[in-house]
Design a protein around this motif. Structure first.
Motif, PDB file in Angstrom:
ATOM      1  N   SER A 178      41.652  63.610  42.562  1.00 40.01           N
ATOM      2  CA  SER A 178      41.055  62.683  43.586  1.00 40.01           C
ATOM      3  C   SER A 178      39.563  62.722  43.739  1.00 40.01           C
ATOM      4  CB  SER A 178      41.772  63.173  45.188  1.00 40.01           C
ATOM      5  OG  SER A 178      41.137  62.319  46.056  1.00 40.01           O
ATOM      6  N   SER A 179      39.042  61.451  43.624  1.00 43.74           N
ATOM      7  CA  SER A 179      37.407  61.227  43.923  1.00 43.74           C
ATOM      8  C   SER A 179      37.116  61.408  45.424  1.00 43.74           C
ATOM      9  CB  SER A 179      37.001  60.021  43.464  1.00 43.74           C
ATOM     10  OG  SER A 179      37.325  59.718  42.181  1.00 43.74           O
TER      11      SER A 179
ATOM     12  N   LYS B 149      49.579  48.966  41.729  1.00 41.73           N
ATOM     13  CA  LYS B 149      49.791  50.136  40.915  1.00 41.73           C
ATOM     14  C   LYS B 149      51.269  50.130  40.439  1.00 41.73           C
ATOM     15  CE  LYS B 149      49.292  54.944  40.251  1.00 41.73           C
ATOM     16  NZ  LYS B 149      49.139  56.450  41.237  1.00 41.73           N
ATOM     17  N   PRO B 150      51.194  50.070  39.061  1.00 46.18           N
ATOM     18  CA  PRO B 150      52.826  50.390  38.586  1.00 46.18           C
ATOM     19  C   PRO B 150      53.243  51.873  38.889  1.00 46.18           C
ATOM     20  CG  PRO B 150      50.963  50.477  36.727  1.00 46.18           C
ATOM     21  CD  PRO B 150      50.186  50.284  37.869  1.00 46.18           C
TER      22      PRO B 150
ATOM     23  N   GLN C 131      43.942  53.132  49.079  1.00 44.61           N
ATOM     24  CA  GLN C 131      44.236  54.735  49.627  1.00 44.61           C
ATOM     25  C   GLN C 131      43.961  55.698  48.397  1.00 44.61           C
ATOM     26  OE1 GLN C 131      48.815  53.999  49.317  1.00 44.61           O
ATOM     27  NE2 GLN C 131      48.358  56.229  49.713  1.00 44.61           N
ATOM     28  N   THR C 132      44.182  56.774  48.633  1.00 38.37           N
ATOM     29  CA  THR C 132      43.680  57.805  47.551  1.00 38.37           C
ATOM     30  C   THR C 132      45.045  57.692  46.509  1.00 38.37           C
ATOM     31  OG1 THR C 132      43.341  60.002  46.791  1.00 38.37           O
ATOM     32  CG2 THR C 132      44.814  59.716  48.840  1.00 38.37           C
ATOM     33  N   GLY C 133      44.688  57.772  45.078  1.00 41.22           N
ATOM     34  CA  GLY C 133      45.729  57.649  44.190  1.00 41.22           C
ATOM     35  C   GLY C 133      46.233  56.279  44.010  1.00 41.22           C
ATOM     36  N   SER C 134      45.649  55.431  44.393  1.00 34.69           N
ATOM     37  CA  SER C 134      46.042  53.933  44.202  1.00 34.69           C
ATOM     38  C   SER C 134      45.601  53.210  43.110  1.00 34.69           C
ATOM     39  CB  SER C 134      45.753  53.021  45.465  1.00 34.69           C
ATOM     40  OG  SER C 134      44.546  53.104  45.590  1.00 34.69           O
ATOM     41  N   GLY C 135      44.565  54.045  42.288  1.00 32.47           N
ATOM     42  CA  GLY C 135      44.339  53.231  40.941  1.00 32.47           C
ATOM     43  C   GLY C 135      42.952  52.691  40.920  1.00 32.47           C
ATOM     44  N   LYS C 136      41.934  53.227  42.192  1.00 29.05           N
ATOM     45  CA  LYS C 136      40.698  52.714  42.375  1.00 29.05           C
ATOM     46  C   LYS C 136      39.926  53.045  41.007  1.00 29.05           C
ATOM     47  CE  LYS C 136      39.953  54.640  46.132  1.00 29.05           C
ATOM     48  NZ  LYS C 136      41.170  55.342  46.482  1.00 29.05           N
ATOM     49  N   THR C 137      39.799  54.307  40.583  1.00 28.12           N
ATOM     50  CA  THR C 137      38.994  54.862  39.548  1.00 28.12           C
ATOM     51  C   THR C 137      39.247  54.343  38.295  1.00 28.12           C
ATOM     52  OG1 THR C 137      38.755  57.180  40.943  1.00 28.12           O
ATOM     53  CG2 THR C 137      38.204  57.005  38.466  1.00 28.12           C
ATOM     54  N   TYR C 138      40.766  54.302  38.139  1.00 28.52           N
ATOM     55  CA  TYR C 138      41.336  53.660  36.769  1.00 28.52           C
ATOM     56  C   TYR C 138      40.947  52.303  36.740  1.00 28.52           C
ATOM     57  CZ  TYR C 138      44.905  52.241  33.524  1.00 28.52           C
ATOM     58  OH  TYR C 138      45.359  51.721  32.349  1.00 28.52           O
TER      59      TYR C 138
ATOM     60  N   ASN D 260      46.853  63.098  44.694  1.00 18.26           N
ATOM     61  CA  ASN D 260      46.099  62.640  43.410  1.00 18.26           C
ATOM     62  C   ASN D 260      45.594  64.138  42.879  1.00 18.26           C
ATOM     63  OD1 ASN D 260      44.684  61.505  41.299  1.00 18.26           O
ATOM     64  ND2 ASN D 260      43.205  60.429  42.521  1.00 18.26           N
TER      65      ASN D 260
ATOM     66  N   GLY E 194      39.083  57.436  48.555  1.00 22.58           N
ATOM     67  CA  GLY E 194      40.098  57.031  48.742  1.00 22.58           C
ATOM     68  C   GLY E 194      40.685  57.352  50.252  1.00 22.58           C
TER      69      GLY E 194
ATOM     70  N   ARG F 270      45.438  44.646  43.289  1.00 18.74           N
ATOM     71  CA  ARG F 270      46.031  45.162  42.001  1.00 18.74           C
ATOM     72  C   ARG F 270      47.005  46.086  42.585  1.00 18.74           C
ATOM     73  NH1 ARG F 270      43.295  48.161  37.016  1.00 18.74           N
ATOM     74  NH2 ARG F 270      44.808  47.433  35.418  1.00 18.74           N
TER      75      ARG F 270
ATOM     76  N   LEU G 268      54.371  55.059  38.588  1.00 19.85           N
ATOM     77  CA  LEU G 268      54.277  55.847  37.551  1.00 19.85           C
ATOM     78  C   LEU G 268      55.280  57.253  37.784  1.00 19.85           C
ATOM     79  CD1 LEU G 268      50.357  56.285  37.055  1.00 19.85           C
ATOM     80  CD2 LEU G 268      52.181  54.939  35.674  1.00 19.85           C
TER      81      LEU G 268
HETATM   82  N1  LIG Z   1      47.395  50.486  36.469  1.00 19.69           N
HETATM   83  C1  LIG Z   1      47.538  51.770  36.349  1.00 19.69           C
HETATM   84  N2  LIG Z   1      48.197  51.818  35.025  1.00 19.69           N
HETATM   85  C2  LIG Z   1      48.276  53.142  34.562  1.00 19.69           C
HETATM   86  N3  LIG Z   1      47.962  54.301  35.303  1.00 19.69           N
HETATM   87  C3  LIG Z   1      47.513  54.106  36.430  1.00 19.69           C
HETATM   88  C4  LIG Z   1      47.042  52.697  37.049  1.00 19.69           C
HETATM   89  N4  LIG Z   1      46.389  52.808  38.074  1.00 19.69           N
HETATM   90  C5  LIG Z   1      46.334  54.272  38.635  1.00 19.69           C
HETATM   91  N5  LIG Z   1      46.953  54.996  37.270  1.00 19.69           N
HETATM   92  C6  LIG Z   1      46.838  56.549  37.214  1.00 19.69           C
HETATM   93  O1  LIG Z   1      47.097  57.014  38.524  1.00 19.69           O
HETATM   94  C7  LIG Z   1      46.415  58.203  38.856  1.00 19.69           C
HETATM   95  C8  LIG Z   1      45.518  57.975  39.914  1.00 19.69           C
HETATM   96  O2  LIG Z   1      44.700  57.163  39.772  1.00 19.69           O
HETATM   97  P1  LIG Z   1      43.180  57.153  40.485  1.00 19.69           P
HETATM   98  O3  LIG Z   1      42.425  58.612  40.261  1.00 19.69           O
HETATM   99  O4  LIG Z   1      42.533  55.850  39.627  1.00 19.69           O
HETATM  100  O5  LIG Z   1      43.363  56.729  41.654  1.00 19.69           O
HETATM  101  P2  LIG Z   1      42.214  56.773  43.017  1.00 19.69           P
HETATM  102  O6  LIG Z   1      42.543  55.505  43.637  1.00 19.69           O
HETATM  103  O7  LIG Z   1      40.705  56.711  42.393  1.00 19.69           O
HETATM  104  O8  LIG Z   1      42.298  58.085  43.786  1.00 19.69           O
HETATM  105  P3  LIG Z   1      41.081  58.907  44.590  1.00 19.69           P
HETATM  106  O9  LIG Z   1      40.598  58.030  45.402  1.00 19.69           O
HETATM  107  O10 LIG Z   1      41.818  59.931  45.086  1.00 19.69           O
HETATM  108  O11 LIG Z   1      40.198  59.124  43.673  1.00 19.69           O
HETATM  109  C9  LIG Z   1      45.603  58.276  37.516  1.00 19.69           C
HETATM  110  O12 LIG Z   1      45.959  59.280  36.616  1.00 19.69           O
HETATM  111  C10 LIG Z   1      45.476  57.061  36.936  1.00 19.69           C
HETATM  112  O13 LIG Z   1      45.653  57.042  35.469  1.00 19.69           O
END
Ligand SMILES: Nc1ncnc2c1ncn2[C@@H]1O[C@H](COP(=O)(O)OP(=O)(O)OP(=O)(O)O)[C@@H](O)[C@H]1O
Length: 931
Positions: free
Chosen positions: A790-791, A600-601, A676-683, A787, A823, A598, A603
């Protein structure tokens, strides 16, 4: 004088010579005979032994030798021959002795006469010479000797006879023993056959136990047993009779033997007395003759006599032994046999008693059984009566009553079966009746409504009637009024003009018309009323018929419906099975480990620096391809599925949904987000409140699927949630935040478990939402340069689904691990220091361990290093063989994250090449687990 002396001397010496000749020649002859006898191998033990012992002592036993010779003769010839030989032998000694004795006696007489004449002549006195005296002694000795020999011969004869008797006795005993043994064998065989017969009757074979038990309990079985018992009693009386006969025979033989022994004893006593007499005589002779040669000879003879005496006593002892030992042994044997027979008879008596007891027990048991059967029969009759009553109550069906009545006449198992069938039929009937009752109620409601309607109609009719009555009254009033007016008009006509009369006439005609027009309405109303009344009257009959018809239709419809339902249910089952199979095939085709990517768009908040370019591009026509621009070169990555940056949460979940279904079916499933961190895993995994991620959607789908299967399966869903932070395991659903450990489950399944972990049973999707919120709250997050939230830990949501097939009772256990990994980050880039640095190092270490596990799985290594980190150890069940795994690789499209994106994609491609083998379903049918 000299001549006479010389004659005397001559006579004396010749007598001595004769004596010596007689005695010693005979000894020599007997020695030769003894030699021949000793060489015979057939000589029986005691006599030959005696002979042998004498020869060693240097003494010769005349009797022994003779008996030996005669025994050998007797053994080879008949008894009569033996006796004649013996007589001949006896007579052969006499001719040598008798003439000389006669001569000597004559000579002695002559000498006596001559001496008496000389004495008379010379001195006138009678004086006997010493030689003559000695000779006379010798002659008397010879006589005694010959007598002694005769006695010895007699003793020998007796001995021979005794031996013969003994042989005969032994043969008879042998024959008797053989016959006894044969009889005993016969009896034993009879007894054993009888015992077998009894044991067969007593202990039936397990195969036809029921049959034989019923046979024993039956009168024919008891009769047979009684017959066999009578047979046994007859056998016992026979045996007793035979035993008595044997006893009498034995007693007879014993008395015969005793009488013979007594006779022998008597003869032996006589012989003893004779010998004693001879001894006295000899001693007398010795004193008379003095110590001369003859005296020595006499001494020798006396010694010989003594030895003979000894041998006689020995022989006597032997005889006694011979007579006692066999008799003792035979008596012992007979006694033993007797005792054996007695013991056998006692055993038979005991067994008879036991049989009699068993018989009585069997009789009592059969009585009890009969009584129980009677009781059962009575109970069944009562039950049938109850059923009849019930059935009569429920518009009892005659065939069913008959059917149930017949049941009683049949034996218990068939009765029970028929009873259960009747019960089932009864239940079906009662169900039908209840449904019909409902229908009846409906119809009754309809009837009630129609009654109400008819009542209304009647009311209306009454109202009509009242109206008609009123109208009639009005009409009559009007008619009377008109009549009055007519009369007035007639009166006025007389007085008024013709015009006025004409007007009045017109009015009259109109009124008449009205009157004529009124009756048809009234008539039609009346007919309507009558028809309505008849309809109301016929209504109940009509509805009764209609109800019956409806009932028939309802029952037919019910049966059709049940059949149709069955078919539908069967079809549904088949459909479900087919769907599952197809789903499995689909998953198999896709592979049990799948990698989704996936992007990430981009942002606004991600563009820290202006002018950042996008280096990751996706191909809308190729869903499995991804291109990364690196240093002016495009690098293509082939994965299972690549989501566009604008892909929705629902689209992502569509790819995950089959795995959720698999979990319900009993598979182990693992879905984890990597990147990687902030790439949208938790999302992707958790999502936001308004746009939930995989976790919520999966659980929603899980509950909706369970709801769909509710008619066929019952499920229990349990949830637990942990995080791994700095290699420490923590419960996300518990407030105390205690450290947890991973251990092997002590239930012997070999699976892992976390002691102390809170596991919550979830009953609805709403419930799970709250649980997920709690877990989210408890998770450790910090803001980093990459992030804001960040988790900093790996979060695991573990869902266990235990299913039970309501039809077969088989059980399934599915597991689903939804993992949001911490991440991966470049420390320098994330600006981590101190605690954050330690976190980052731990995160990277555990991700490295995950990479190693993937590498080992890909290389099909025998050892997979699951234990290298808490994360891999905990995911062991879901990453190993037989599991279904989906990895969602999150990548950033921005150039600033190119390095991490390339790393993540390389890792994803490695995972793509891993084969976990065919997935295995965890299903338990009855007792065991069948994977
Ligand atoms: N596909 C998406 N569409 C919209 N927003 C997104 C998308 N993916 C990620 N984001 C946004 O990006 C930010 C970071 O995402 P997220 O916390 O999920 O990253 P992460 O990989 O879990 O980071 P970490 O590993 O540090 O926890 C969040 O604010 C999230 O809302």
């Amino acid at each position: 004088m000299e001549l006479s002396d010389s004659v005397e001397m001559y006579a004396f010496y010749s007598l001595l010579v004769y004596i010596f000749y007689t005695v010693f020649r005979k000894e020599e002859e007997e020695e030769t005979l003894e030699g021949a006898c000793g060489a015979s191998p057939d000589e029986p033990g005691p006599v030959s032994m005696e002979t042998g012992s004498r020869r060693r002592d240097g003494h010769t036993s005349r009797t022994g030798k003779k008996s030996c010779a005669r025994y050998s003769e007797s053994s080879s010839s008949s008894d009569s021959d033996e006796l004649s030989d013996q007589d001949q032998d006896d007579t052969s000694d006499l001719p040598a002795c008798t003439p000389l004795a006669a001569f000597l006696s004559f000579k002695q007489e002559a000498e006596k006469r001559r001496a008496s004449q000389v004495q008379l002549e010379a001195t006138g006195k009678l004086a006997e010479s010493p030689l003559v005296t000695v000779m006379s002694h010798l002659l008397s000795f010879l006589e005694q000797y010959s007598h002694f020999q005769q006695l010895q011969q007699q003793a020998d004869q007796y001995r021979v006879q005794l031996k013969r008797h003994r042989v005969q006795h032994r043969r008879q005993m042998k024959a008797l023993r053989g016959s006894y043994r044969q009889r005993i064998r016969d009896k034993n065989s009879i007894i054993s056959s009888l015992e077998e017969a009894i044991s067969q009757q007593q202990s039936p074979s397990p195969l036809n136990e029921g049959e034989s038990s019923s046979d024993v309990g039956s009168p024919s079985g008891v009769h047979r047993l009684v017959e066999s018992l009578y047979g046994l009693q007859g056998e016992r009386s026979k045996l007793k009779g035979e035993l008595r006969l044997l006893h009498s025979q034995l007693e007879q033989k014993e008395s015969d033997r005793h009488s013979r022994i007594q006779a022998f004893q008597q003869q032996i006593d006589e012989l003893k007395s004779c010998i004693e007499e001879r001894e006295e005589e000899l001693s007398r002779l010795r004193t008379a003759t003095g110590a001369t040669d003859s005296e020595k000879r006499v001494l020798c003879l006396s010694a010989e006599n003594e030895s003979l005496k000894q041998s006689l006593s020995v022989t006597q002892g032997l005889l006694q032994q011979l007579t006692t030992i066999p008799s003792q042994s035979s008596t012992m044997l007979i006694k033993q046999e007797n005792e054996n027979l007695r013991g056998r008879v006692q055993q038979l008596e005991i067994s008879l008693q036991q049989r009699a007891e068993q018989l009585s027990q069997l009789e009592s048991r059969s009585e009890q059984r009969e009584w129980r059967r009677g009781e059962e029969l009575r109970q069944r009759e009562d039950r049938v009566r109850e059923l009849e009553l019930e059935l009569n109550k429920e518009r009892g069906k005659e065939p069913v009553v008959k059917y149930v009545t017949q049941m009683v006449e049949v034996e218990s198992p068939a009765t029970v079966r028929q009873l259960t069938k009747a019960r089932q039929r009864n239940e079906v009937l009662s169900e039908r009746l209840s449904s019909q009752n409902e229908r009846c109620k409906q119809l009754e409601d309809q009837i009630r409504k129609s009654d109400e309607y008819s009542c209304n109609l009647q009311h209306k009719i009454a109202a009509y009637e009242r109206e008609i009555g009123k109208l009639r009254e009005e009409l009559l009033k009007e008619i009377s009024h008109l009549e009055e007016r007519k009369e007035e008009a007639v009166k006025a006509a007389a007085s008024c003009s013709a015009e006025h009369f004409q007007n009045l006439q017109d009015q009259f005609f109109t009124l008449q018309k009205r009157l004529t027009s009124l009756p048809p309405t009234l008539r039609s109303m009346k007919t309507d009323y009558a028809s309505l009344r008849s309809q109301v009257r016929n209504f109940s009959e009509f509805y009764g018929a209609a109800i019956n018809e409806a009932k028939k239709q309802i029952s037919a419809a019910i049966s059709e419906m049940s059949e149709a339902n069955k078919d539908l249910l069967e079809k549904y089952r088949k459909e479900v099975a087919l769907r599952r199979k197809l789903h499995e095939q689909l998953v198999e085709l896709k592979g049990n480990i799948r990698v989704l990517c996936r992007v990430k768009p981009v942002l606004k908040e991600d563009q820290h620096e202006e002018g950042q370019s996008v280096v990751v591009t996706t191909d809308p026509n190729n869903e499995s391809s991804l291109t990364v621009m690196n240093k002016g070169k495009n690098r293509n990555f082939e994965l299972d599925k690549v989501f566009q940056p604008h892909a929705t949460q629902e689209e992502v979940f569509q790819e995950i949904e089959p795995l959720v279904t698999s979990c319900i079916d009993g598979y182990h499933v693992c879905i984890f987000a990597y990147g990687q961190t902030g790439s949208g895993k938790t999302y992707t995994m958790e999502g936001s409140v308004e746009n939930p991620g995989i976790n919520q959607r999966a659980l929603k789908h899980l509950f909706s699927e369970i709801e769909e299967r509710r008619d066929m399966w019952s499920y229990t869903v349990t949830v637990s949630s942990v995080e791994i932070y700095n290699e420490v395991l923590r419960d996300l659903l518990s407030k105390d935040g205690e450290k947890l450990d991973i251990k092997i489950n002590p239930d012997g399944t070999g699976q892992l478990h976390v002691p102390g972990l809170r596991v919550i049973e979830v009953r609805s999707f709403q419930h799970i939402k709250k649980i997920l919120a709690t877990a989210r709250r408890n998770r450790i997050t910090f803001g980093t340069q990459m992030n804001q939230h960040s988790s900093r830990s790996h979060a695991l949501l573990c869902i266990t689904v235990q299913g039970t097939d309501l039809a077969s009772g088989s059980k399934t256990t599915g597991k689903m691990n939804l993992v949001d990994l911490a991440g991966s980050e470049r420390v320098w880039k994330s600006g981590a220091e101190g605690e954050r640095l330690k976190e980052a190092q731990n995160i990277n270490r555990s991700l490295l361990a995950l990479g190693d596990v993937i590498q080992a799985l890909r290389g099909r290594h025998t050892h997979i290093p699951f234990r290298n980190s808490r994360l891999t150890y905990l995911l062991q069940d879901s990453l190993g063989k037989g599991s279904k795994t989906v990895m969602v690789v999150q990548v950033s499209a921005l150039e600033s994250n190119l390095g991490e994106t390339l790393c993540s994609l390389k890792f994803a491609q490695r995972v793509c090449k891993v084969e976990l083998g065919p997935a295995a379903r965890k299903i338990e049918s009855g007792g065991g687990q069948c994977d």
